[in-house]
Motif scaffolding. Structure first.
Motif, PDB file in Angstrom:
ATOM      1  N   GLY A   1       0.787  -1.241   0.000  1.00 49.55           N
ATOM      2  CA  GLY A   1       0.000   0.000   0.000  1.00 49.55           C
ATOM      3  C   GLY A   1       0.811   1.278   0.000  1.00 49.55           C
ATOM      4  N   GLY A   2       0.275   2.271   0.727  1.00 57.22           N
ATOM      5  CA  GLY A   2       0.824   3.622   0.686  1.00 57.22           C
ATOM      6  C   GLY A   2       2.298   3.703   1.087  1.00 57.22           C
ATOM      7  N   MET A   3       2.719   2.827   1.993  1.00 57.85           N
ATOM      8  CA  MET A   3       4.106   2.925   2.446  1.00 57.85           C
ATOM      9  C   MET A   3       5.074   2.522   1.333  1.00 57.85           C
ATOM     10  N   VAL A   4       4.696   1.509   0.564  1.00 60.22           N
ATOM     11  CA  VAL A   4       5.567   1.099  -0.551  1.00 60.22           C
ATOM     12  C   VAL A   4       5.647   2.237  -1.567  1.00 60.22           C
ATOM     13  N   ARG A   5       4.483   2.779  -1.886  1.00 60.24           N
ATOM     14  CA  ARG A   5       4.418   3.923  -2.819  1.00 60.24           C
ATOM     15  C   ARG A   5       5.335   5.050  -2.331  1.00 60.24           C
ATOM     16  N   ASP A   6       5.198   5.398  -1.059  1.00 63.56           N
ATOM     17  CA  ASP A   6       5.953   6.538  -0.548  1.00 63.56           C
ATOM     18  C   ASP A   6       7.445   6.235  -0.411  1.00 63.56           C
TER      19      ASP A   6
ATOM     20  N   ARG B   1      -7.134  -6.104  -5.988  1.00 63.15           N
ATOM     21  CA  ARG B   1      -8.390  -5.508  -5.513  1.00 63.15           C
ATOM     22  C   ARG B   1      -8.167  -4.102  -4.925  1.00 63.15           C
ATOM     23  N   ARG B   2      -6.968  -3.601  -5.035  1.00 62.78           N
ATOM     24  CA  ARG B   2      -6.677  -2.268  -4.486  1.00 62.78           C
ATOM     25  C   ARG B   2      -7.113  -1.161  -5.447  1.00 62.78           C
ATOM     26  N   ASP B   3      -7.056   0.074  -4.930  1.00 59.92           N
ATOM     27  CA  ASP B   3      -7.670   1.160  -5.707  1.00 59.92           C
ATOM     28  C   ASP B   3      -6.925   1.549  -6.983  1.00 59.92           C
ATOM     29  N   PHE B   4      -5.636   1.866  -6.859  1.00 57.82           N
ATOM     30  CA  PHE B   4      -4.899   2.367  -8.028  1.00 57.82           C
ATOM     31  C   PHE B   4      -3.559   1.665  -8.128  1.00 57.82           C
TER      32      PHE B   4
ATOM     33  N   ILE C   1      -0.639   2.800  -8.321  1.00 58.05           N
ATOM     34  CA  ILE C   1       0.428   3.321  -7.448  1.00 58.05           C
ATOM     35  C   ILE C   1       0.345   2.770  -6.021  1.00 58.05           C
ATOM     36  N   ASN C   2      -0.845   2.273  -5.646  1.00 58.26           N
ATOM     37  CA  ASN C   2      -1.021   1.718  -4.292  1.00 58.26           C
ATOM     38  C   ASN C   2      -1.016   0.198  -4.291  1.00 58.26           C
ATOM     39  N   ALA C   3      -0.642  -0.404  -5.412  1.00 57.23           N
ATOM     40  CA  ALA C   3      -0.825  -1.856  -5.536  1.00 57.23           C
ATOM     41  C   ALA C   3       0.503  -2.597  -5.675  1.00 57.23           C
TER      42      ALA C   3
ATOM     43  N   GLU D   1     -17.405  -0.856  -8.294  1.00 51.42           N
ATOM     44  CA  GLU D   1     -17.289  -1.701  -7.097  1.00 51.42           C
ATOM     45  C   GLU D   1     -17.147  -0.858  -5.838  1.00 51.42           C
ATOM     46  N   ASP D   2     -16.410   0.218  -5.953  1.00 48.28           N
ATOM     47  CA  ASP D   2     -16.242   1.073  -4.780  1.00 48.28           C
ATOM     48  C   ASP D   2     -16.109   2.539  -5.213  1.00 48.28           C
ATOM     49  N   PRO D   3     -17.261   3.229  -5.247  1.00 51.95           N
ATOM     50  CA  PRO D   3     -17.242   4.624  -5.741  1.00 51.95           C
ATOM     51  C   PRO D   3     -16.451   5.589  -4.859  1.00 51.95           C
ATOM     52  N   THR D   4     -16.088   5.186  -3.635  1.00 51.93           N
ATOM     53  CA  THR D   4     -15.269   6.130  -2.837  1.00 51.93           C
ATOM     54  C   THR D   4     -13.919   6.350  -3.526  1.00 51.93           C
ATOM     55  N   ARG D   5     -13.568   5.426  -4.423  1.00 53.14           N
ATOM     56  CA  ARG D   5     -12.305   5.586  -5.155  1.00 53.14           C
ATOM     57  C   ARG D   5     -12.319   6.831  -6.038  1.00 53.14           C
ATOM     58  N   ILE D   6     -13.511   7.310  -6.368  1.00 54.71           N
ATOM     59  CA  ILE D   6     -13.618   8.559  -7.149  1.00 54.71           C
ATOM     60  C   ILE D   6     -12.951   9.685  -6.357  1.00 54.71           C
ATOM     61  N   LEU D   7     -13.260   9.749  -5.076  1.00 58.79           N
ATOM     62  CA  LEU D   7     -12.674  10.804  -4.241  1.00 58.79           C
ATOM     63  C   LEU D   7     -11.195  10.526  -3.959  1.00 58.79           C
ATOM     64  N   ARG D   8     -10.866   9.249  -3.813  1.00 54.35           N
ATOM     65  CA  ARG D   8      -9.461   8.887  -3.558  1.00 54.35           C
ATOM     66  C   ARG D   8      -8.578   9.263  -4.755  1.00 54.35           C
ATOM     67  N   ALA D   9      -9.113   9.068  -5.968  1.00 55.68           N
ATOM     68  CA  ALA D   9      -8.336   9.394  -7.177  1.00 55.68           C
ATOM     69  C   ALA D   9      -7.967  10.874  -7.156  1.00 55.68           C
ATOM     70  N   ILE D  10      -8.938  11.683  -6.786  1.00 53.92           N
ATOM     71  CA  ILE D  10      -8.691  13.130  -6.773  1.00 53.92           C
ATOM     72  C   ILE D  10      -7.703  13.504  -5.671  1.00 53.92           C
ATOM     73  N   ARG D  11      -7.844  12.834  -4.532  1.00 52.78           N
ATOM     74  CA  ARG D  11      -6.921  13.134  -3.427  1.00 52.78           C
ATOM     75  C   ARG D  11      -5.475  12.845  -3.833  1.00 52.78           C
ATOM     76  N   PHE D  12      -5.224  11.669  -4.400  1.00 48.84           N
ATOM     77  CA  PHE D  12      -3.843  11.320  -4.759  1.00 48.84           C
ATOM     78  C   PHE D  12      -3.343  12.178  -5.918  1.00 48.84           C
TER      79      PHE D  12
ATOM     80  N   GLN E   1      -4.099  15.239  -6.626  1.00 50.35           N
ATOM     81  CA  GLN E   1      -3.728  16.576  -6.163  1.00 50.35           C
ATOM     82  C   GLN E   1      -2.543  16.527  -5.204  1.00 50.35           C
ATOM     83  N   ARG E   2      -2.492  15.478  -4.371  1.00 47.26           N
ATOM     84  CA  ARG E   2      -1.403  15.433  -3.393  1.00 47.26           C
ATOM     85  C   ARG E   2      -0.051  15.344  -4.079  1.00 47.26           C
ATOM     86  N   PHE E   3       0.035  14.475  -5.086  1.00 49.98           N
ATOM     87  CA  PHE E   3       1.341  14.257  -5.709  1.00 49.98           C
ATOM     88  C   PHE E   3       1.536  15.072  -6.984  1.00 49.98           C
TER      89      PHE E   3
HETATM   90  P1  ATP Z   1      -2.346   7.870   2.865  1.00 52.79           P
HETATM   91  O1  ATP Z   1      -0.940   8.150   2.489  1.00 52.79           O
HETATM   92  O2  ATP Z   1      -3.265   9.026   2.675  1.00 52.79           O
HETATM   93  O3  ATP Z   1      -2.532   7.183   4.182  1.00 52.79           O
HETATM   94  P2  ATP Z   1      -2.803   5.314   1.756  1.00 52.79           P
HETATM   95  O4  ATP Z   1      -2.489   4.879   0.365  1.00 52.79           O
HETATM   96  O5  ATP Z   1      -1.990   4.740   2.858  1.00 52.79           O
HETATM   97  O6  ATP Z   1      -2.803   6.871   1.742  1.00 52.79           O
HETATM   98  P3  ATP Z   1      -5.150   4.322   3.080  1.00 52.79           P
HETATM   99  O7  ATP Z   1      -6.524   4.879   2.985  1.00 52.79           O
HETATM  100  O8  ATP Z   1      -4.446   4.330   4.374  1.00 52.79           O
HETATM  101  O9  ATP Z   1      -4.335   5.066   1.959  1.00 52.79           O
HETATM  102  O10 ATP Z   1      -5.205   2.843   2.522  1.00 52.79           O
HETATM  103  C1  ATP Z   1      -4.087   1.955   2.551  1.00 52.79           C
HETATM  104  C2  ATP Z   1      -4.054   1.092   1.308  1.00 52.79           C
HETATM  105  O11 ATP Z   1      -5.247   0.292   1.231  1.00 52.79           O
HETATM  106  C3  ATP Z   1      -4.021   1.890  -0.004  1.00 52.79           C
HETATM  107  O12 ATP Z   1      -2.697   2.202  -0.371  1.00 52.79           O
HETATM  108  C4  ATP Z   1      -4.698   0.962  -0.964  1.00 52.79           C
HETATM  109  O13 ATP Z   1      -3.794  -0.013  -1.433  1.00 52.79           O
HETATM  110  C5  ATP Z   1      -5.722   0.250  -0.109  1.00 52.79           C
HETATM  111  N1  ATP Z   1      -7.051   0.878  -0.154  1.00 52.79           N
HETATM  112  C6  ATP Z   1      -7.547   1.806   0.693  1.00 52.79           C
HETATM  113  N2  ATP Z   1      -8.801   2.147   0.371  1.00 52.79           N
HETATM  114  C7  ATP Z   1      -9.116   1.434  -0.712  1.00 52.79           C
HETATM  115  C8  ATP Z   1     -10.278   1.335  -1.530  1.00 52.79           C
HETATM  116  N3  ATP Z   1     -11.368   2.079  -1.297  1.00 52.79           N
HETATM  117  N4  ATP Z   1     -10.249   0.460  -2.554  1.00 52.79           N
HETATM  118  C9  ATP Z   1      -9.151  -0.281  -2.778  1.00 52.79           C
HETATM  119  N5  ATP Z   1      -8.037  -0.228  -2.076  1.00 52.79           N
HETATM  120  C10 ATP Z   1      -7.992   0.620  -1.048  1.00 52.79           C
END
Ligand code: ATP
Length: 396
Positions: free
Chosen positions: A17-22, A104-107, A109-111, A149-160, A162-164
């Motif tokens: 997840g986010g730690m690998v990305r960062d 099954r993760r969102d994007f 960059i987070n997978a 499958e998970d529309p909250t990803r719409i908001l997550r896409a915008i957050r990431f 803009q953040r990066f």
């Molecule tokens: P941040 O740096 O803001 O904490 P993050 O990537 O760590 O961002 P989290 O919301 O903490 O985001 O989620 C951790 C991980 O879980 C994400 O990197 C992603 O792989 C996965 N994840 C979180 N929410 C979803 C979602 N709605 N759908 C799919 N995967 C998700």
């Protein structure tokens, strides 16, 4: 040590997840997410054998959190394969589970995952061209149904994005727009949307994300009936840019509450109750908004903004009301408001209700309130602290 525990239990163990990305972006991130191919709870309890930690289990999700005494927290999850099974048979069993978990993760960059077991320690698992997307600065979903499958990803896409300072990839953007227009945001619970919205507002400069949400019509789907206007965008901008400065001088308040007050100001009244109950905002919000609008109108009409006049109008407004009002004014007027807040602090009268009762024999009631108000106004007009009692005696 996580890899050592994984080895002991013969569990493949990964940082995800986010730690690998960062890590790859060279950005500090202390949110440690671990996935094991095995039972996360057994993993956490094994960690507890070696370290003095507290374990909190979340049974329904097969995850558990490990809390170290120094504040470090590690979330451990069992690799999840229950969603979005791939039709293709995967070549090897060991990677298939983590691969499905990542899929099954969102994007993209987070997978990604980094293996932590001794053998293959540090190996980066990148099944979906994630690293390339990260290097190019692209936000890309992993399959076409992702937003549905998970529309909250719409908001997550915008957050990431803009953040990066990244870009949402073309096809992803098309699918995002389609999911928005097909009403998928409306299918998510208000609480989940609110959580994601609050995460956007917690970013250092949320104004661009909010602008993007407006452009993509997301705001209209979150708050039906809201009138998008340049004016509203300007108010959002002012709210976010001035937030920290004002926050230092007021009680704490929530950005989302004030943002919603600005939204409600631009929404037909009949939607108010619906919005408040959908997102669980305080029931008192319409009253707070009404008070704010009344003060705002008077301020807009008021020519002489001397502090005593401001005090007569609004005394010390709550933080929410102050943020809301401030967002409606230009820099010059905002600065007067800010100075007013500071003046309230430095000119607080020493004489208070208790003194008026004990020393001057007044009874609790409107008279005391009136005297204290006049006294505060006088202090704001320059009356020195040493002359407060003389001033009060004149009023009696
Ligand atoms: P941040 O740096 O803001 O904490 P993050 O990537 O760590 O961002 P989290 O919301 O903490 O985001 O989620 C951790 C991980 O879980 C994400 O990197 C992603 O792989 C996965 N994840 C979180 N929410 C979803 C979602 N709605 N759908 C799919 N995967 C998700």
């Amino acid at each position: 040590f996580l890899g050592v525990v994984g080895d002991e239990l013969l569990m493949p163990t990964y940082l995800v997840g986010g730690m690998v990305r960062d890590l790859l972006l060279n950005i500090p991130n202390y949110d440690i997410d671990v996935v094991v191919e095995g039972d996360a709870r057994i993993f956490s309890h094994t960690v507890k054998r070696y370290f003095d930690v507290k374990i909190v289990e979340h049974k329904s999700f097969k995850t558990s959190s490990i809390f170290f005494s120094d504040g470090v927290r590690i979330d451990v999850a069992t690799a999840r394969t229950e969603f979005y099974e791939e039709p293709a048979v995967l070549p090897n069993v060991e990677t298939s589970t983590i691969k499905k978990d990542l899929y099954r993760r969102d994007f993209s960059i987070n997978a990604m995952a980094i293996k932590l077991n001794h053998e293959e320690y540090g190996l980066l698992l990148d099944f979906f061209g994630c690293r390339k997307d990260l290097a190019k600065g692209i936000i890309r979903i992993l399959h076409n149904l992702s937003f549905i499958e998970d529309p909250t990803r719409i908001l997550r896409a915008i957050r990431f994005e803009q953040r990066f300072g990244f870009k949402i990839e073309e096809r992803t953007l098309q699918l995002l727009k389609k999911a928005v227009n097909d009403g998928y945001l409306e299918r998510v619970t208000g609480q989940r949307l609110r959580d994601e919205l609050e995460k956007i507002l917690a970013e250092p400069e949320p104004q661009n994300a909010v602008k993007r949400m407006t452009k993509l019509d997301i705001l209209k789907h979150l708050f039906p009936g809201v009138r998008h206007s340049k004016e509203l965008q300007k108010h959002f901008d002012r709210l976010f840019t001035r937030w920290e400065t004002i926050e230092k001088l007021t009680n704490e308040s929530r950005k989302i509450t004030v943002m919603v007050m600005l939204v409600l100001e631009n929404t037909p009244e009949e939607s108010t109750d619906w919005i408040i109950s959908r997102y669980g905002f305080p029931k008192r919000l319409p009253e707070v908004l009404k008070t704010s609008l009344r003060i705002l109108k008077k301020l807009q009409e008021m020519e002489d903004w001397r502090f005593s006049n401001l005090y007569r109008l609004m005394e010390r407004p709550s933080a929410e009301i102050f943020h809301f009002i401030d967002a409606h004014f230009d820099e010059k007027k905002s600065n007067i408001l800010l100075k007013y807040l500071k003046a309230l602090e430095s000119n607080k009268p020493k004489v208070n209700g208790g003194i008026l009762i004990q020393k001057y024999g007044l009874k609790e009631g409107p008279e005391i309130k009136m005297i204290l108000k006049e006294l505060y106004c006088a202090r704001l007009e320059g009356l020195p602290e040493s002359e407060e009692e003389a001033f009060v005696r004149k009023l009696l």
